[in-house]
Design a protein around this motif. Structure first.
Motif, PDB file in Angstrom:
ATOM      1  N   LYS A  55      -7.892   7.336  -5.175  1.00 49.71           N
ATOM      2  CA  LYS A  55      -7.604   8.721  -4.802  1.00 49.71           C
ATOM      3  C   LYS A  55      -6.308   8.867  -4.010  1.00 49.71           C
ATOM      4  O   LYS A  55      -5.755   9.956  -3.895  1.00 49.71           O
ATOM      5  N   ASP A  56      -5.798   7.732  -3.458  1.00 47.29           N
ATOM      6  CA  ASP A  56      -4.566   7.770  -2.667  1.00 47.29           C
ATOM      7  C   ASP A  56      -3.314   7.673  -3.548  1.00 47.29           C
ATOM      8  O   ASP A  56      -2.210   7.861  -3.046  1.00 47.29           O
ATOM      9  N   ILE A  57      -3.500   7.355  -4.827  1.00 46.56           N
ATOM     10  CA  ILE A  57      -2.352   7.196  -5.722  1.00 46.56           C
ATOM     11  C   ILE A  57      -1.891   8.562  -6.211  1.00 46.56           C
ATOM     12  O   ILE A  57      -2.658   9.309  -6.827  1.00 46.56           O
ATOM     13  N   LYS A  58      -0.653   8.905  -5.900  1.00 47.27           N
ATOM     14  CA  LYS A  58      -0.146  10.232  -6.245  1.00 47.27           C
ATOM     15  C   LYS A  58       0.189  10.335  -7.743  1.00 47.27           C
ATOM     16  O   LYS A  58      -0.088  11.340  -8.377  1.00 47.27           O
ATOM     17  N   ASP A  59       0.821   9.302  -8.291  1.00 49.87           N
ATOM     18  CA  ASP A  59       1.274   9.350  -9.679  1.00 49.87           C
ATOM     19  C   ASP A  59       0.454   8.369 -10.509  1.00 49.87           C
ATOM     20  O   ASP A  59       0.816   7.198 -10.669  1.00 49.87           O
ATOM     21  N   LEU A  60      -0.660   8.837 -11.077  1.00 47.34           N
ATOM     22  CA  LEU A  60      -1.515   7.974 -11.878  1.00 47.34           C
ATOM     23  C   LEU A  60      -0.928   7.691 -13.256  1.00 47.34           C
ATOM     24  O   LEU A  60      -1.366   6.773 -13.953  1.00 47.34           O
ATOM     25  N   SER A  61       0.093   8.466 -13.647  1.00 51.07           N
ATOM     26  CA  SER A  61       0.658   8.303 -14.973  1.00 51.07           C
ATOM     27  C   SER A  61       1.388   6.978 -15.141  1.00 51.07           C
ATOM     28  O   SER A  61       1.607   6.510 -16.253  1.00 51.07           O
ATOM     29  N   MET A  62       1.757   6.354 -13.998  1.00 50.66           N
ATOM     30  CA  MET A  62       2.516   5.100 -14.128  1.00 50.66           C
ATOM     31  C   MET A  62       1.589   3.898 -14.307  1.00 50.66           C
ATOM     32  O   MET A  62       2.052   2.778 -14.508  1.00 50.66           O
ATOM     33  N   ALA A  76       0.827  -1.205   0.000  1.00 51.42           N
ATOM     34  CA  ALA A  76       0.000   0.000   0.000  1.00 51.42           C
ATOM     35  C   ALA A  76       0.865   1.261   0.000  1.00 51.42           C
ATOM     36  O   ALA A  76       0.568   2.234  -0.700  1.00 51.42           O
ATOM     37  N   CYS A  77       1.946   1.230   0.782  1.00 51.48           N
ATOM     38  CA  CYS A  77       2.856   2.390   0.837  1.00 51.48           C
ATOM     39  C   CYS A  77       3.525   2.621  -0.518  1.00 51.48           C
ATOM     40  O   CYS A  77       3.667   3.765  -0.972  1.00 51.48           O
ATOM     41  N   VAL A  78       3.962   1.537  -1.156  1.00 52.77           N
ATOM     42  CA  VAL A  78       4.587   1.655  -2.485  1.00 52.77           C
ATOM     43  C   VAL A  78       3.593   2.243  -3.475  1.00 52.77           C
ATOM     44  O   VAL A  78       3.931   3.121  -4.275  1.00 52.77           O
ATOM     45  N   ALA A  79       2.349   1.781  -3.405  1.00 46.89           N
ATOM     46  CA  ALA A  79       1.310   2.275  -4.316  1.00 46.89           C
ATOM     47  C   ALA A  79       1.054   3.764  -4.118  1.00 46.89           C
ATOM     48  O   ALA A  79       0.713   4.477  -5.061  1.00 46.89           O
ATOM     49  N   LYS A  80       1.248   4.217  -2.901  1.00 49.15           N
ATOM     50  CA  LYS A  80       1.041   5.643  -2.610  1.00 49.15           C
ATOM     51  C   LYS A  80       2.239   6.504  -3.015  1.00 49.15           C
ATOM     52  O   LYS A  80       2.239   7.710  -2.804  1.00 49.15           O
ATOM     53  N   GLY A  81       3.275   5.836  -3.556  1.00 47.78           N
ATOM     54  CA  GLY A  81       4.433   6.577  -4.039  1.00 47.78           C
ATOM     55  C   GLY A  81       5.486   6.852  -2.995  1.00 47.78           C
ATOM     56  O   GLY A  81       6.355   7.711  -3.194  1.00 47.78           O
TER      57      GLY A  81
END
Length: 315
Positions: free
Chosen positions: A307-314, A253-258
């Motif tokens: 909504k918790d994902i900071k970088d959706l471009s990846m 989860a932490c990795v997913a949040k960037g």
């Protein structure tokens, strides 16, 4: 000057009489004759190194890693609790009594009335602050010392809201000096003003001990407790090789949040080495090696929300 266990306690107090308050808060009695610091502490069941760490910190105000690591946290908690009792049950009531004796606190004297009202509000604020530590923070640390992890609280919750409780006392002191008219021979008034000055300094030292000794020492305890918990979890991993443990899910989860590895370690109170070990195990179990892949896994398995994902471009 650094004090040592072999120093005579009488010499320590003679060099700096303010350390009498430190002795009192550690529960050390007078009448120690020619005994050394170590002998006096041992006779009273006080950890000598913790006593020395506190007095040396107050002398030099430069905490070291060695100092933090050598602290006996339970002894330091006793010191802090006794300090709270001193301020709330003795020092503040004494200052208030002197204030009432030295100024006209009737409603006819608006400045004096407001000064007393300001002081009463300040005492109540400090009381709430210290009661929170006595009832919430210290029991939490006691549970850490008893090796009982409490995931609902951590010392950073406390440190992020740990205000400098002496600041409003400084403001009160300045208001009295600047705006309250008094007679030159009012000895009680000058005495209470002196008490406010010394209490302000004493509270600043108290706050510094909590910020620079207590909080880092508890953070170290949390890290050690978390490392032990990690070892326990790893030794009781589920039989299914592809099933993630609760800690591994937290890391995904932490990795997913960037979050970077250092940020994950700080957030979960574990070492970077432990984070890296978990990430290797996660990659092995899931056969997913990229942050983008782990992010998709986290979303699909409801470990995070979009909504918790900071970088959706990846994605």
């Amino acid at each position: 000057m650094s004090y040592k266990a072999t120093d005579k306690m009488s010499s320590v107090i003679t060099r700096d009489y303010k350390l009498l308050q430190v002795m009192s808060r550690f529960g050390l009695a007078l009448g120690f004759g020619d005994k050394t610091v170590n002998e006096v502490c041992l006779n009273s069941g006080v950890d000598t190194q913790t006593f020395l760490d506190v007095v040396n910190f107050l002398s030099d105000a430069q905490p070291t890693t060695t100092m933090i690591q050598s602290l006996d946290v339970s002894t330091l908690i006793k010191y802090l609790r006794n300090a709270h009792t001193y301020f709330l049950d003795f020092k503040f009531p004494n200052i208030r009594r002197k204030l009432i004796e030295s100024i006209d606190c009737s409603r006819n004297n608006e400045i004096a009335f407001l000064i007393l009202k300001f002081f009463d509000a300040y005492i109540e604020e400090v009381r709430k602050h210290m009661n929170y530590e006595d009832e919430k923070v210290f029991p939490y640390v006691d549970s850490l010392l008893a090796k009982k992890q409490n995931s609902s609280f951590n010392i950073h919750v406390f440190s992020s809201h740990h205000d400098d409780i002496e600041e409003k006392l400084k403001e009160l002191k300045n208001i009295i000096i600047t705006y309250y008219p008094t007679q030159a021979d009012n000895n009680i008034f000058y005495s209470v003003l002196f008490d406010i000055f010394t209490t302000e300094q004493d509270l600043a030292h108290h706050t510094a001990i909590e910020n620079q000794l207590f909080i880092p020492a508890v953070s170290l305890l949390e890290r050690k407790a978390s490392e032990i918990e990690e070892e326990t979890l790893e030794s009781s991993e589920p039989a299914a090789k592809d099933e993630l443990s609760m800690r591994e899910k937290e890391i995904v989860a932490c990795v997913a949040k960037g979050m970077a590895n250092k940020e994950i370690a700080d957030a979960l109170f574990i070492s970077i080495h432990t984070v890296l070990t978990h990430r290797k195990n996660i990659a092995k179990k899931l056969q997913i090696h990229s942050p983008a892949g782990l992010t998709i896994y986290a979303i699909v398995n409801k470990l995070v929300e979009l909504k918790d994902i900071k970088d959706l471009s990846m994605l």
